[in-house]
Design an enzyme around this catalytic site. Structure first.
Site, mmCIF file in Angstrom:
data_model
loop_
_atom_site.group_PDB
_atom_site.id
_atom_site.type_symbol
_atom_site.label_atom_id
_atom_site.label_comp_id
_atom_site.label_asym_id
_atom_site.label_seq_id
_atom_site.Cartn_x
_atom_site.Cartn_y
_atom_site.Cartn_z
ATOM 1 C CD GLU A 60 -2.736 1.410 0.139
ATOM 2 O OE1 GLU A 60 -3.321 0.447 -0.363
ATOM 3 O OE2 GLU A 60 -2.822 2.566 -0.312
ATOM 4 C CG HIS A 92 -4.903 3.787 2.952
ATOM 5 N ND1 HIS A 92 -5.623 4.945 3.141
ATOM 6 C CD2 HIS A 92 -5.275 3.287 1.747
ATOM 7 C CE1 HIS A 92 -6.398 5.137 2.088
ATOM 8 N NE2 HIS A 92 -6.208 4.151 1.228
ATOM 9 C CB THR A 143 -5.652 -0.524 -3.995
ATOM 10 O OG1 THR A 143 -5.236 0.372 -2.981
ATOM 11 C CG2 THR A 143 -4.997 -1.877 -3.762
ATOM 12 C CG ASP A 192 -1.110 0.518 -3.726
ATOM 13 O OD1 ASP A 192 -0.294 1.382 -3.346
ATOM 14 O OD2 ASP A 192 -2.223 0.347 -3.164
ATOM 15 C CG HIS A 193 -1.719 3.933 -5.191
ATOM 16 N ND1 HIS A 193 -1.673 4.706 -4.056
ATOM 17 C CD2 HIS A 193 -2.605 2.930 -4.913
ATOM 18 C CE1 HIS A 193 -2.500 4.223 -3.151
ATOM 19 N NE2 HIS A 193 -3.066 3.126 -3.634
HETATM 20 C C1 GP9 Z 1 -8.777 -0.769 0.559
HETATM 21 C C2 GP9 Z 1 -7.344 -0.633 0.216
HETATM 22 C C3 GP9 Z 1 -6.954 0.814 0.042
HETATM 23 O O1 GP9 Z 1 -9.221 -2.072 0.693
HETATM 24 O O2 GP9 Z 1 -6.987 -1.416 -0.859
HETATM 25 O O3 GP9 Z 1 -7.455 1.320 -1.124
HETATM 26 P P1 GP9 Z 1 -6.895 2.639 -1.820
HETATM 27 O O4 GP9 Z 1 -7.547 3.812 -1.135
HETATM 28 O O5 GP9 Z 1 -5.414 2.694 -1.689
HETATM 29 O O6 GP9 Z 1 -7.341 2.484 -3.220
HETATM 30 MN MN MN Z 2 -3.748 1.626 -2.276
#
Ligand code: GP9
Ligand code: MN
Length: 399
Positions: free
Chosen positions: A37, A194, A79, A253-254
């Site tokens: 994340e 996150h 994500t 992921d980003h």
């Molecule tokens: C939520 C997690 C976070 O289940 O994958 O999502 P994001 O906000 O990074 O897209």
């Molecule tokens: Mn994410």
């Protein structure tokens, strides 16, 4: 119409270049993919008061293939967009999340391809199963099982922010993982790092970065926590014997820190200010690929999440010549070094193009636009073709 579909599918890159030495080197092995994340590449080898922010990832960079020029290509679907890129080698959409807007399209996703090759597939994630419409999309993509929040023991102590913390998440996943039929494709999605980057005090293993911007400051503490969770997971994989029978992939992921935080980020990076060129560079996320029996090395190949599907299938000895995909094998000498970001910016081995300006690497001086021109049309076409495939549900005409 049918004709449009055929034309687009014909034109779409069906790139099959690969590295002859690595092709099929992990045939029949498990595939374990970890989505980290909000993890950007700048945290690698970064130190706060002499302490590494990512001690485990720094070790992993020495014991696997570590790609230090690798970009996320996500849009508003965050994500879920990265998951879509990895499993389909298609681009996510310019607006909205493709997981929500086109969940029932015909795809030819990794789980389906792997199923045809005798694999079982599952996703592990400690959040509610319907977040990002995952429960629906995973069925479409052919996953056999989704271990979502309901499969975990979730308490007040072991959750923070969006849900289950990464350490208990990996811990509680192990028994399920060990019971999967082999060979398997298992995807893990972490959560603790996150926004707004919260961590319990007794798990804050590095000081917040000293800057007057809470988000940037706290970011380092949750990255440090996720790094520890990953170390535990790798130790458990080794103990269980799965490590030597699996290709293990870890990627960011980003971005975690948006452009709004550029003043604090300039301090973090020790620069007077950040340019548009720097902002594109900041879209780099780390990528590690551990191949059993291979020590790996650091690779500066320019690539993005769209490249993972052909790269990983080739390691498993599965050809991609009938698969519509936009990426190309990162290990191939003929890998296409044109990485297109979802907003139309792109990166080549020599240039970065953004805001209609062409910058030359590695210092980012603006140069004559003509230097970037050969790629501008190609980049647009790439995104446009992918969008048309999704909007028109064109892959249904392939079957
Ligand atoms: C939520 C997690 C976070 O289940 O994958 O999502 P994001 O906000 O990074 O897209
Ligand atoms: Mn994410």
């Amino acid at each position: 119409s049918n004709l449009d579909a055929e034309e687009i599918l014909q034109k779409t890159k069906k790139d099959t270049t690969h590295d002859p030495e690595l092709y099929g080197i992990a045939k029949g092995k498990n595939l374990i993919v970890v989505s980290l994340e909000s993890t950007q590449n700048f945290v690698l080898n970064y130190k706060i008061n002499e302490k590494e922010v990512t001690p485990f990832l720094n070790e992993l960079a020495d014991s696997s293939y570590y790609f230090n020029n690798f970009y996320h290509q996500t849009g508003q679907g965050k994500t879920s967009d990265s998951e879509f890129l990895v499993d389909n080698s298609l681009y996510p959409l310019p607006r909205g999340a493709v997981f929500q807007t086109h969940p029932l399209n015909e795809y030819n996703a990794m789980p389906e391809i792997l199923k045809a090759n005798g694999y079982y597939s599952a996703v592990f994630h400690g959040n509610n199963k319907s977040f990002w419409n995952r429960d629906v999309v995973y069925k479409t993509m052919g996953y056999n099982h989704f271990f979502s929040e309901e499969y975990y023991k979730v308490t007040d102590e072991n959750t923070i922010n969006y849900g289950l913390k990464d350490i208990p998440f990996f811990e509680q996943s192990m028994p399920y993982l060990k019971d999967l039929p082999q060979p398997f494709y298992a995807r893990f999605i972490t959560l603790t790092n996150h926004h707004p980057y919260l961590i319990h005090e007794d798990e804050q293993w590095i000081e917040p970065y000293p800057v007057d911007d809470g988000t940037v400051s706290r970011y380092f503490t949750t990255v440090r926590y996720a790094d520890e969770a990953l170390r535990n997971f790798f130790n458990d994989l080794k103990k269980s014997g799965l490590y030597k029978n699996s290709v293990v992939v870890v990627y960011g992921d980003h971005y975690g820190i948006s452009e709004r935080h550029q003043d604090a980020m300039a301090q973090v990076l020790g620069k007077p200010n950040l340019t548009a060129y720097n902002q594109v560079e900041l879209q780099q996320v780390p990528l590690f690929i551990h191949v059993p029996g291979k020590r790996g090395k650091q690779l500066d190949t320019v690539g993005g999440q769209v490249d993972l599907k052909p790269t990983l299938l080739h390691l498993l000895g599965i050809d991609t010549k009938n698969d519509v995909h936009f990426g190309s094998d990162l290990f191939s000498e003929d890998h296409h070094e044109l990485t297109v970001l979802r907003n139309g910016s792109f990166v080549t081995d020599k240039f970065i193009y953004t805001n209609e300006t062409c910058y030359v690497k590695p210092f980012g001086a603006p140069v004559d636009i003509r230097k970037c021109e050969p790629y501008i049309e190609k980049a647009k076409e790439e995104l446009d073709q992918s969008d048309r495939i999704i909007y028109g549900d064109l892959l249904r005409f392939l079957k």
